[in-house]
Design an enzyme around this catalytic site. Sequence first.
Site, PDB file in Angstrom:
ATOM      1  N   HIS A  36       3.189  -0.205  -2.878  1.00 44.75           N
ATOM      2  CA  HIS A  36       3.530  -1.630  -2.978  1.00 44.75           C
ATOM      3  C   HIS A  36       5.030  -1.898  -3.143  1.00 44.75           C
ATOM      4  O   HIS A  36       5.437  -2.737  -3.949  1.00 44.75           O
ATOM      5  CB  HIS A  36       2.754  -2.281  -4.117  1.00 44.75           C
ATOM      6  CG  HIS A  36       1.262  -2.345  -3.889  1.00 44.75           C
ATOM      7  ND1 HIS A  36       0.693  -2.497  -2.644  1.00 44.75           N
ATOM      8  CD2 HIS A  36       0.210  -2.279  -4.765  1.00 44.75           C
ATOM      9  CE1 HIS A  36      -0.633  -2.529  -2.762  1.00 44.75           C
ATOM     10  NE2 HIS A  36      -0.960  -2.389  -4.028  1.00 44.75           N
ATOM     11  N   ASP A  68     -11.753   1.374  -2.150  1.00 46.40           N
ATOM     12  CA  ASP A  68     -10.313   1.094  -2.149  1.00 46.40           C
ATOM     13  C   ASP A  68      -9.779   1.695  -0.846  1.00 46.40           C
ATOM     14  O   ASP A  68      -9.083   2.705  -0.843  1.00 46.40           O
ATOM     15  CB  ASP A  68      -9.666   1.739  -3.388  1.00 46.40           C
ATOM     16  CG  ASP A  68      -8.167   1.471  -3.449  1.00 46.40           C
ATOM     17  OD1 ASP A  68      -7.686   0.606  -2.684  1.00 46.40           O
ATOM     18  OD2 ASP A  68      -7.484   2.118  -4.259  1.00 46.40           O
ATOM     19  N   ASN A 125       0.850  -1.182   0.000  1.00 48.67           N
ATOM     20  CA  ASN A 125       0.000   0.000   0.000  1.00 48.67           C
ATOM     21  C   ASN A 125       0.899   1.250   0.000  1.00 48.67           C
ATOM     22  O   ASN A 125       2.054   1.185  -0.396  1.00 48.67           O
ATOM     23  CB  ASN A 125      -1.020  -0.002   1.138  1.00 48.67           C
ATOM     24  CG  ASN A 125      -2.234   0.844   0.773  1.00 48.67           C
ATOM     25  OD1 ASN A 125      -2.175   2.064   0.815  1.00 48.67           O
ATOM     26  ND2 ASN A 125      -3.311   0.198   0.375  1.00 48.67           N
ATOM     27  N   ARG A 126       0.346   2.383   0.437  1.00 43.45           N
ATOM     28  CA  ARG A 126       1.037   3.646   0.169  1.00 43.45           C
ATOM     29  C   ARG A 126       1.837   4.189   1.340  1.00 43.45           C
ATOM     30  O   ARG A 126       1.471   3.983   2.503  1.00 43.45           O
ATOM     31  CB  ARG A 126       0.009   4.699  -0.269  1.00 43.45           C
ATOM     32  CG  ARG A 126      -0.581   4.366  -1.621  1.00 43.45           C
ATOM     33  CD  ARG A 126      -1.679   5.312  -2.030  1.00 43.45           C
ATOM     34  NE  ARG A 126      -2.172   4.936  -3.358  1.00 43.45           N
ATOM     35  CZ  ARG A 126      -3.019   3.933  -3.582  1.00 43.45           C
ATOM     36  NH1 ARG A 126      -3.495   3.225  -2.571  1.00 43.45           N
ATOM     37  NH2 ARG A 126      -3.391   3.642  -4.815  1.00 43.45           N
ATOM     38  N   GLU A 164      -7.025  -7.583   1.235  1.00 42.20           N
ATOM     39  CA  GLU A 164      -5.614  -7.600   1.629  1.00 42.20           C
ATOM     40  C   GLU A 164      -5.453  -7.321   3.108  1.00 42.20           C
ATOM     41  O   GLU A 164      -5.510  -6.172   3.532  1.00 42.20           O
ATOM     42  CB  GLU A 164      -4.856  -6.521   0.846  1.00 42.20           C
ATOM     43  CG  GLU A 164      -5.109  -6.509  -0.638  1.00 42.20           C
ATOM     44  CD  GLU A 164      -4.763  -5.144  -1.235  1.00 42.20           C
ATOM     45  OE1 GLU A 164      -3.725  -4.569  -0.878  1.00 42.20           O
ATOM     46  OE2 GLU A 164      -5.541  -4.651  -2.060  1.00 42.20           O
ATOM     47  N   GLN A 194      -7.373  -4.112   3.614  1.00 41.96           N
ATOM     48  CA  GLN A 194      -7.656  -3.190   2.516  1.00 41.96           C
ATOM     49  C   GLN A 194      -8.640  -3.896   1.587  1.00 41.96           C
ATOM     50  O   GLN A 194      -8.385  -5.015   1.129  1.00 41.96           O
ATOM     51  CB  GLN A 194      -6.359  -2.853   1.751  1.00 41.96           C
ATOM     52  CG  GLN A 194      -6.542  -1.912   0.571  1.00 41.96           C
ATOM     53  CD  GLN A 194      -6.566  -0.438   0.981  1.00 41.96           C
ATOM     54  OE1 GLN A 194      -6.356  -0.109   2.149  1.00 41.96           O
ATOM     55  NE2 GLN A 194      -6.829   0.446   0.043  1.00 41.96           N
ATOM     56  N   TYR A 214      -6.682 -11.121  -6.766  1.00 41.73           N
ATOM     57  CA  TYR A 214      -8.001 -10.600  -7.140  1.00 41.73           C
ATOM     58  C   TYR A 214      -8.923 -11.810  -7.244  1.00 41.73           C
ATOM     59  O   TYR A 214      -8.688 -12.698  -8.052  1.00 41.73           O
ATOM     60  CB  TYR A 214      -7.936  -9.922  -8.515  1.00 41.73           C
ATOM     61  CG  TYR A 214      -7.201  -8.613  -8.584  1.00 41.73           C
ATOM     62  CD1 TYR A 214      -5.828  -8.537  -8.381  1.00 41.73           C
ATOM     63  CD2 TYR A 214      -7.877  -7.441  -8.900  1.00 41.73           C
ATOM     64  CE1 TYR A 214      -5.150  -7.330  -8.477  1.00 41.73           C
ATOM     65  CE2 TYR A 214      -7.210  -6.226  -9.006  1.00 41.73           C
ATOM     66  CZ  TYR A 214      -5.852  -6.174  -8.788  1.00 41.73           C
ATOM     67  OH  TYR A 214      -5.179  -4.977  -8.897  1.00 41.73           O
ATOM     68  N   HIS A 238      -1.927 -10.233  -2.704  1.00 46.42           N
ATOM     69  CA  HIS A 238      -2.719  -9.322  -3.525  1.00 46.42           C
ATOM     70  C   HIS A 238      -3.556 -10.040  -4.594  1.00 46.42           C
ATOM     71  O   HIS A 238      -3.696  -9.544  -5.727  1.00 46.42           O
ATOM     72  CB  HIS A 238      -1.786  -8.288  -4.161  1.00 46.42           C
ATOM     73  CG  HIS A 238      -2.434  -6.995  -4.530  1.00 46.42           C
ATOM     74  ND1 HIS A 238      -3.169  -6.820  -5.681  1.00 46.42           N
ATOM     75  CD2 HIS A 238      -2.462  -5.796  -3.904  1.00 46.42           C
ATOM     76  CE1 HIS A 238      -3.604  -5.571  -5.743  1.00 46.42           C
ATOM     77  NE2 HIS A 238      -3.188  -4.929  -4.675  1.00 46.42           N
TER      78      HIS A 238
END
Length: 392
Positions: A139, A291, A113-114, A358, A330, A215, A213
């Site tokens: 990431h 998100d 993440n950020r 996540e 997340q 999907y 991660h």
Amino acid sequence: MTAVRDAWLTLLALVLLLPAVAGAKDPTVSAVPTVETFGTLPDGREVHRYTLAVPGGWRATVTDYGAILTGFVVPPREGSGGRAVDVVLGFDTLAGYVAKHPYFGAICGRVSNRIAGGRFTLDGRDYRLATNNGPNHLHGGTVGFDRKLWRATPRLSDRGPAVDLELVSPDGDEGYPGRLTARVTYTLVPGGELLVDMTATSDAPTVVNLVQHAYWNLAGHGSGTIADHELVVHADRYLPVDATSIPTGSFEAVAGTPFDYRPERQPRGRVAEALGKLPPGAAPGDPRGIDHGYVVRGWEPDGRPRPAAVLRDPASGRALEVFSDQPGVQVYMGNFLDGTLVGKEGAVYGPNAGICLETQTHPDSVHHPDWPSQRLEPGGTYRHAMRLVFTP
Ligand code: BGC
């Protein structure tokens, strides 16, 4: 008389042994994962793909490139006459994963993440990281753990077929301090559970936040959108973000907002409820879905697994329950998928073709000393255990 008895006993032994002997040749019986060549990296290194299989048709495929979960096959429910379905978005070939893609199935790190502004301070020293997502670091940077070749060892563990993956991230890698050794084990447990056990150690103080991660689309990776899926998030609060998706710092109640996917809701919330809306606190210009980080209900730093989320495809009844020992999750509804990526079996992945659940520490924790810490000391071990329980 004795001869007759012996003959019977031999026959009985044969009947009892036969399934075991036949089973040894049956690829769906738990065994050490099989390995195949998945491709070659531009620098000549060979990449492998491992297949973990257990009775009933459950199958997970993992590659040592990015420690990526490339597929997860859920068999049909017994007697349903249905078909086996691969519920993970991804690519058929290594080339798909080497090309640009939004972290399909990967283990992201060193810090997922950020990180706001791509900077943080540790013990009075400033560190600068790649800003690979607008003004922020995402990431792990330009060449994150999702783009590294891990060292893989397949084995049969006491829980089921497993692959151990190890990555040594040198001191200064992507700007992070300390030589970090990350280890991830994927284990396929008979009956339909996938365990993802992540650990890390470092020779100097550093920060770490690994995520899986994948999907998910429980109707099948190429079946369209997850809009109809039911979703439960075991959280009463979420993390509002600014226009660049950095948490603003508060934990807000989900009650009365489109972020409300609490387990008490009856009927359960659908992903569709959050799509096409601009939920309060969402980044302007990003009306496509959630998100955001959520605060896992009842979390304590005791390493115990707690439910984080549940996903269910009402049409098939297929479900996924996510448990972890992490303080946050997340929820990313595949908002930025735009139909330009062609995945496995020619599937086109458009908006909301899959959802990421996540589990992790809260995004941008390095700037919030009062949140659960991403800091790792030398001699300590970072641990993140994920348990994914599937219902066919
Ligand atoms: C993030 C998204 C990002 C996506 C793919 C998710 O974990 O929350 O903002 O777009 O990964 O990069």
